[in-house]
Design a protein around this motif. Structure first.
Motif: not given
Lengths: 329, 365
Positions: B47-49, A263-264, B102-106
């Motif tokens: 994913n965080i990125f 992902f990065y 779209k059910r976005h959560y964080n």
């Protein structure tokens, strides 16, 4: 852990009561590892900065030779400790023998850089060969990084490589030292990025410190993109060609990121590509003249950013779904 | 009403608890897999990125959107309050849309939209009412509390809750200032923050609250921070001087006032650390350590006893000595603390992958 939550599960029969009882009675010690390591880090940082300022303020009374000897004593003590305590070197990952080892090695390497820089500046150890003053520590740092298996020292070595290439180029050109703002620096950036990407490839392929591969790749990809973007801004008449290079390299990074489910790097490729394409768009709008060269152009650019960023968000959502099954950094 | 499906939020909370219990060795791999497989939700959390990327792009959309709307409306500074509130409501609309459809959560998108709607609304009401007029200050902070509290409740968001607490404390200070002298305001703020902190920790200890767990923790942390700041010499001086318009309370105060606020500034961080050690509460310990640094900086801002470099050398040596002694001491667990790493769920059992594969397989069948 939320014991009440697990009690609720036990009441519903989802979890056996024995497990919940064990959670309640088990008084595990609380780990403060991260907090203590941060304190240690700030301690080293404050002490070294304070000493640095103190020496700088009293340089006339202390004398240059005393300072050089003092820094040399710190460097040699730290490195001697590391050589004595280090585990057997290997081409695979080697664990540190204790918590302090990494910090002492880092301190030794930082003071080594100070020592070489100071001696060159004050006593011209390498004469007018300024490039040699950064090449020698570069070789030493690379050796220590591999010998002691230290990613921080490897990063120092990579930064030193950049300094060496930059300084060498700048002295050839006898111009100011700055980042990617002249032709030779752009090309040396491209060369350095290629070298780092090759090192990343070989360290993985030959399984020589394969865990260093990420650092090489990370530095390599960012430096390559920055050099290509600098080329785009420097060569004003050829910016479209440079934008094409950025796009091609972004495509390469993107394909690799998808293959490795990273992902990065996927995000890095997308963002640099977006910067390049947006620059081209803005320039095309304002270079066209006529109706677009005023408020009309401004409206178009604003609409472009809103629409393109929305499109990219949708694209990232889809990529996330595709990569999620096998994600990694 | 909350914008998300409460059951999904409970499942997300449960997933985190199962992972912790498995990492600590209370659940077997088989138990963990079975429990984890029951926590699938329809919420979209990438994913965080990807989250960072989507957040950055949402900033681009929002900022350029503001610029475009400003240009189209022939923006002038006289109508800035209305403009900011209108754009805040637009962001709110976009947030509702993205969460409901779209059910976005964080996901990065919802976080940034929530941040913008809050900041723009608070700035809007603040600039809409006459600054330094008692009624204006009260109305602005009162509306901010209501809007931030509503957002915190509707989106179960800790950041909005933190803003609500901050606006709430400011509102109470402005309200009390109608009846009380400036000197009485800060002890009142201390009491209020203490009450909020105690209320949150009791709520968290009394029962499991999966949906609002993080919100309550956010409120407790904000109250803890504000509790210290409401007695810190620098913040008290700045607040009394610049926001209320009186003389700086501590600097211009009598000996007793100065002694009280200096004692608070220097002693409260140590109290936090000691309380954290006693209760084995890592949040209290971390907050205490950070405020210890804040206390030193505050002291140095008023009284320069040592030169900067000597202070650095002394401070650095003290930190090195303390951390080295504690690391050596805690190699073997002592009084409920250890230097050992917190256990993590082993990487080989990547249940998330198994779960995702299952969902994908089910969707393609």
């Amino acid at each position: 852990m939320d014991i009440k939550f697990f009690e609720g599960l036990a009441d519903k029969g989802v979890l056996d009561t024995g497990t919940v009882e064990r959670m309640k009675s088990d008084a595990r010690p609380l780990s403060v590892r991260r907090e203590l390591l941060i304190l240690l880090y700030f301690g080293v940082l404050l002490l070294s900065t304070g000493l640095g300022i103190l020496i700088y303020e009293h340089i006339d009374t202390i004398g240059h030779l005393s300072i050089v000897l003092f820094v040399a004593a710190i460097t040699s003590t730290c490195l001697a400790y590391c050589f004595r305590k280090a585990n057997k070197p290997s081409f695979q990952k080697v664990e540190s023998p204790n918590v302090w080892f990494d910090y002492i090695l880092l301190l030794g390497c930082l003071t080594l850089l100070v020592f070489v820089g100071y001696v060159q500046f004050k006593y011209q150890l390498f004469g007018t060969q300024w490039g040699l003053a950064s090449f020698v520590p570069l070789v030493l740092l690379a050796f220590f990084a591999y010998y002691f298996d230290h990613l921080g020292v490897l990063s120092l070595a990579i930064v030193n490589l950049g300094a060496w290439m930059g300084i060498t180029v700048n002295l050839l050109e006898l111009s100011r030292i700055s980042v990617f703002d002249s032709e030779p620096l752009i090309y040396s950036g491209l060369l350095m990025a290629t070298l780092l990407l090759a090192l990343s490839y070989f360290s993985e392929r030959k399984d020589i410190k394969a865990h260093f591969s990420f650092s090489y790749r990370n530095f390599g990809i960012h430096i390559m993109f920055l050099s290509l973007l600098s080329g785009m801004f420097w060569y004003t008449h050829w910016y479209l060609a440079w934008a094409l290079f950025v796009s091609l390299f972004a495509g390469y990074v993107f394909v690799n990121a998808r293959r490795n489910a990273s992902f990065y790097f996927l995000l890095v490729a997308v963002l640099y590509f977006y910067i390049a394409i947006s620059t081209v768009f803005v320039r095309l709008v304002f270079d066209t003249g006529g109706i677009l060269n005023g408020r009309g152009g401004l409206y178009l650019v604003l609409l472009y950013f809103i629409a393109s960023a929305t499109g990219l968000v949708v694209f990232l959502v889809n990529m996330n779904k595709k990569l999620k099954a096998h994600d990694s950094l | 009403m909350i914008a998300y499906n409460k059951e999904w939020l409970r499942l997300l909370y449960a997933r985190g608890q199962y992972t912790d219990a498995y990492a600590e060795g209370y659940l077997s791999a088989e138990q963990y897999k079975t429990l984890y497989n029951g926590t699938g939700t329809g919420l979209y959390t990438p994913n965080i990125f990807i989250r960072i990327g989507m957040g950055l792009l949402t900033v681009v959309i929002t900022v350029f959107g503001i610029a475009l709307l400003g240009l189209l409306s022939g923006f002038d500074f006289d109508s800035i309050a209305g403009f900011l509130i209108f754009y805040a409501l637009l962001c709110y609309g976009a947030l509702e849309l993205i969460v409901n459809t779209k059910r976005h959560y964080n996901s990065g998108v919802d976080n940034v939209l929530l941040f913008f709607t809050m900041i723009l609304f608070v700035s809007g009401v603040r600039s809409g009412f006459n600054a330094h007029s008692a009624a204006g200050d009260l109305l602005a902070s009162g509306l901010s509390v209501m809007y931030c509290s509503y957002l915190a409740y509707r989106f179960a968001d800790a950041m909005a809750a933190a803003f609500a607490v901050l606006s709430g404390v400011v509102f109470v200070l402005f309200l009390l200032h109608l009846f009380l002298p400036t000197a009485a305001l800060f002890p009142a703020a201390m009491l209020l923050c203490w009450a909020i902190y105690t209320w949150c920790t009791r709520l968290l200890a009394a029962a499991s609250r999966p949906v609002y767990d993080f919100v309550l923790r956010g409120i407790a942390l904000t109250a803890l921070v504000l509790l210290y700041l409401s007695g810190n010499v620098y913040t008290v001086d700045v607040f009394s001087n610049e926001l209320i318009g009186d003389a700086p309370l501590v600097t211009a105060g009598n000996t007793l006032t100065r002694a009280f606020y200096w004692a608070w500034t220097l002693a409260v961080p140590a109290v936090y650390i000691l309380a954290g050690v006693r209760r084995k509460n890592i949040v209290l310990i971390r907050t205490g350590v950070i405020f210890l640094a804040v206390a030193v900086i505050t002291f140095r801002a008023y009284h320069s006893l040592l030169s900067a470099e000597v202070a650095m050398i002394l401070g650095g040596s003290l930190l090195l000595l303390t951390s080295t002694v504690l690391i050596r001491l805690l190699r073997q667990p002592q009084k409920g603390f250890t230097f050992a790493e917190t256990p993590k769920a082993p990487a080989e059992l990547n249940v998330e992958d198994l779960l995702t594969e299952k969902i994908i397989t089910r969707a393609t069948q």
